[in-house]
Design an enzyme around this catalytic site. Structure first.
Site, short mmCIF file in Angstrom:
data_model
loop_
_atom_site.label_atom_id
_atom_site.label_comp_id
_atom_site.label_asym_id
_atom_site.label_seq_id
_atom_site.Cartn_x
_atom_site.Cartn_y
_atom_site.Cartn_z
N ASP A 94 1.22 -0.81 -0.25
CA ASP A 94 0.32 -0.43 0.07
C ASP A 94 0.94 1.46 -0.09
O ASP A 94 0.21 2.49 0.36
CB ASP A 94 -0.96 -0.08 1.20
CG ASP A 94 -1.91 -1.46 0.91
OD1 ASP A 94 -2.68 -1.08 -0.48
OD2 ASP A 94 -2.93 -1.97 2.12
N ASP A 161 -7.11 -4.54 -4.30
CA ASP A 161 -6.95 -3.46 -3.81
C ASP A 161 -4.96 -3.14 -4.40
O ASP A 161 -5.07 -1.74 -4.94
CB ASP A 161 -6.58 -2.73 -2.03
CG ASP A 161 -7.09 -3.70 -1.35
OD1 ASP A 161 -7.92 -4.55 -1.48
OD2 ASP A 161 -7.66 -3.53 -0.08
N GLY A 219 -8.89 -18.49 -3.55
CA GLY A 219 -8.95 -16.81 -2.73
C GLY A 219 -10.11 -16.74 -1.29
O GLY A 219 -10.58 -18.32 -0.89
N THR A 221 -11.36 -13.96 2.32
CA THR A 221 -11.52 -12.61 2.49
C THR A 221 -11.56 -12.41 3.40
O THR A 221 -10.59 -12.77 4.55
CB THR A 221 -13.31 -12.59 2.62
OG1 THR A 221 -13.42 -10.36 2.31
CG2 THR A 221 -13.87 -13.35 3.63
N ARG A 233 -16.48 -2.82 -2.59
CA ARG A 233 -15.18 -2.11 -1.90
C ARG A 233 -14.21 -2.54 -2.78
O ARG A 233 -13.20 -1.99 -4.27
CB ARG A 233 -14.36 -1.75 -1.01
CG ARG A 233 -13.54 -0.35 -1.36
CD ARG A 233 -13.00 0.68 0.36
NE ARG A 233 -12.37 0.28 0.97
CZ ARG A 233 -12.78 -0.33 2.46
NH1 ARG A 233 -14.63 0.39 2.82
NH2 ARG A 233 -12.44 -0.87 3.57
N TRP A 237 -12.61 -1.78 -6.28
CA TRP A 237 -10.89 -0.75 -6.48
C TRP A 237 -10.61 -1.59 -8.00
O TRP A 237 -9.63 -1.36 -8.66
CB TRP A 237 -9.81 -1.47 -5.33
CG TRP A 237 -9.40 -1.38 -4.31
CD1 TRP A 237 -9.96 -2.25 -2.96
CD2 TRP A 237 -9.79 0.18 -4.24
NE1 TRP A 237 -10.10 -0.94 -2.29
CE2 TRP A 237 -9.68 0.45 -2.70
CE3 TRP A 237 -9.38 1.44 -4.29
CZ2 TRP A 237 -9.67 1.32 -1.56
CZ3 TRP A 237 -9.58 2.47 -3.59
CH2 TRP A 237 -9.20 2.74 -2.36
#
Ligand code: GLY
Length: 380
Positions: A94, A161, A219, A221, A233, A237
C-alpha cells in the site's frame, strides 16, 4: 432530489465543500485521519495504508481551489511521510496508496525534484516485493497480533486493492526508462486478473499462493462477508485499478476486465446506487459503504474516458452514483468532520462502520474535481 443534473452543478457542491475543508485543514493540520468516531476523525499516524490520504486530500483541494492553506497542510504533513519511508517493516504494497496521491502528485503539479526522488524510492520498495515464482507483489507484512498460520499465509497473499498501487511502478518505468518496473506491474495485474476475478466477474478480496513455488491456492476474504462473497469496495478497486492498468499498458484486455467488473458492480447496486459493504452479506446487509461508491464513481469516469462505444453509459452511471452521494450521504454541517457519511472500513473487525472515512472523502472529491477537468494523481 437530483442535485447533479449536469456536470456544471458539481461546482456548487465543490463551493459548499470548500469551507468545510478549510476548517478541517486548520483543525486537523498534521494529524492523519482514518475514520470518524462520533463527529470527529480518529487518527492513525503509524504508517497504516490510509496515512497518505489526508495530505493527498489537501493537495487535491489545492489543485482545484488554489487556497494556500491546503498546500501548507500538505507540506506540513510531508515530513512525516518522508520519515516513514525508512520503515520497510511497516510499509507494505500500500506504499502506492501513500505516495502516489502525495509525492507523485506533488511532482506532477510542481515538477519538484525531491518529490520525484521520494516517489521513485517508494516505487523501488514496491518492486522489491515481487515474487517472481508466482508473479505477484506480496500484499501485507507481519503484524504484531498475527497467528503463526496467518503470518505464513501472508507471505503468498495478493489483494485486489493492489491494482491502485501499481501505477507507481508504471510511472517509475516511464521516468527511469527501466522496463523492470513495467514488467513487474503488468505481470502482477495479470495474476490479479487470472486468480482474483471469478468467472462471473465478481472478485475475491485476497488470493493465496504458495510463496515458495508460486502455486495458486485459494481465494479468501479479509474485510468482506465470506471467502466466496463479493466485498463491494474490492470490486470498486478492481474497476478503477484495471482501467488504470489499461491506461498505462494500452492492452485492451485490462479495459475489458474493468468494464466486466463495472457491469457486475452496476448490476448489483441497490436503488440509491450506493452499495452495501458486501454485495452478498447475509447479516448487516443494510450497512452501506459510501467509500466503495465514491471509488467506483471515480473509476467509472476513467472508464468512460477510455472507452469509445459505451462512454455515455459509464459516464451517466458515475453521475448517478455521485448524485446519490451528494443528495443522501454528503455532510456539509460543520460539526461532522468527514465529507461523506456512511462508509464502512472493516466490518468483520468492527472498525469504522457507518462512519466517514478519509479515503471515501478523497475519492469523492477526486470524482467531483475530475468532472471539472482536474486530473487524478493515479492516472497517467
Ligand atoms: N485497502 C484496504 C481497504 O480498502 O480497506
Amino acid at each position: 432530489m437530483n442535485i447533479i443534473k449536469e456536470k456544471d452543478s458539481t461546482k456548487d457542491i465543490l463551493t459548499q465543500l470548500r469551507g468545510k475543508m478549510l476548517q478541517n485543514s486548520n483543525k486537523i493540520s498534521t494529524n492523519f485521519p482514518h475514520f470518524t468516531e462520533g463527529n470527529h476523525y480518529s487518527y492513525r499516524n503509524d504508517g497504516f495504508w490510509t496515512t497518505g490520504f489526508w495530505p493527498a486530500l489537501n493537495l487535491l483541494a489545492y489543485q482545484y481551489y488554489k487556497d494556500d492553506l491546503f498546500l501548507k497542510t500538505f507540506q506540513d504533513c510531508s515530513n512525516h511521510l518522508i520519515k516513514l519511508l525508512d520503515r520497510e517493516d511497516i510499509l507494505d504494497h500500500d506504499i502506492g496508496f501513500i505516495y502516489i496521491p502525495t509525492f507523485l502528485g506533488h511532482y506532477k503539479l510542481f515538477g519538484d525534484a525531491q518529490s520525484k526522488e521520494i516517489a521513485l524510492k517508494a516505487a523501488d520498495m514496491l518492486k522489491n516485493r515481487f515474487n517472481s515464482k508466482g508473479k505477484f507483489i506480496r500484499a501485507w507484512n507481519d503484524w504484531e497480533d498475527d497467528t503463526a498460520d496467518f503470518r505464513e499465509e501472508k507471505k503468498g497473499k495478493v489483494i485486489i486493492d493492489s491494482l491502485m498501487n501499481i501505477p507507481l511502478l508504471f510511472w517509475a518505468s516511464e521516468q527511469t526508462k527501466n522496463d523492470d518496473y513495467f514488467i513487474v506491474a503488468k505481470e502482477h495485474a495479470e495474476t490479479v486478473m487470472n486468480y482474483i476475478v471469478r468467472e462471473d466477474f465478481s472478485t475475491y478480496h485476497t488470493f493465496n499462493f504458495d510463496h515458495v513455488t508460486g502455486t495458486p491456492k485459494k481465494g479468501k476474504t479479509q474485510q468482506g462477508y465470506a471467502d466466496e462473497s463479493c466485498w463491494s469496495r474490492g470490486q470498486a478497486w478492481g474497476i478503477y485499478g484495471f482501467a488504470l492498468v489499461y491506461q498505462y499498458t494500452k492492452e485492451v484486455k485490462f479495459l475489458e476486465m474493468s468494464m466486466k467488473l463495472a457491469d457486475y458492480f452496476i448490476e448489483r447496486l441497490p436503488e440509491d446506487s450506493v452499495p452495501s459493504w458486501d454485495f452478498d452479506a447475509v447479516e448487516n446487509n443494510n450497512i452501506k459503504d459510501s467509500s466503495a461508491a465514491a471509488i467506483a464513481a471515480s473509476g467509472l469516469l476513467l472508464v468512460s474516458e477510455l472507452e469509445k462505444s459505451e462512454k455515455e453509459r459509464y459516464y451517466l452511471k458515475a453521475l448517478e452514483i455521485i448524485n446519490s452521494l451528494c443528495s443522501e450521504y454528503l455532510s456539509c454541517e460543520s460539526d461532522f468532520e468527514a465529507l461523506l457519511r456512511k462508509g464502512c472500513s472493516d466490518l468483520p473487525r468492527g472498525a469504522g462502520i457507518e462512519s466517514g472515512i478519509i479515503y471515501g472523502d478523497y475519492f469523492f472529491l477526486e470524482a467531483l474535481v475530475k468532472l471539472n477537468n482536474v486530473k487524478s494523481f493515479f492516472e497517467r
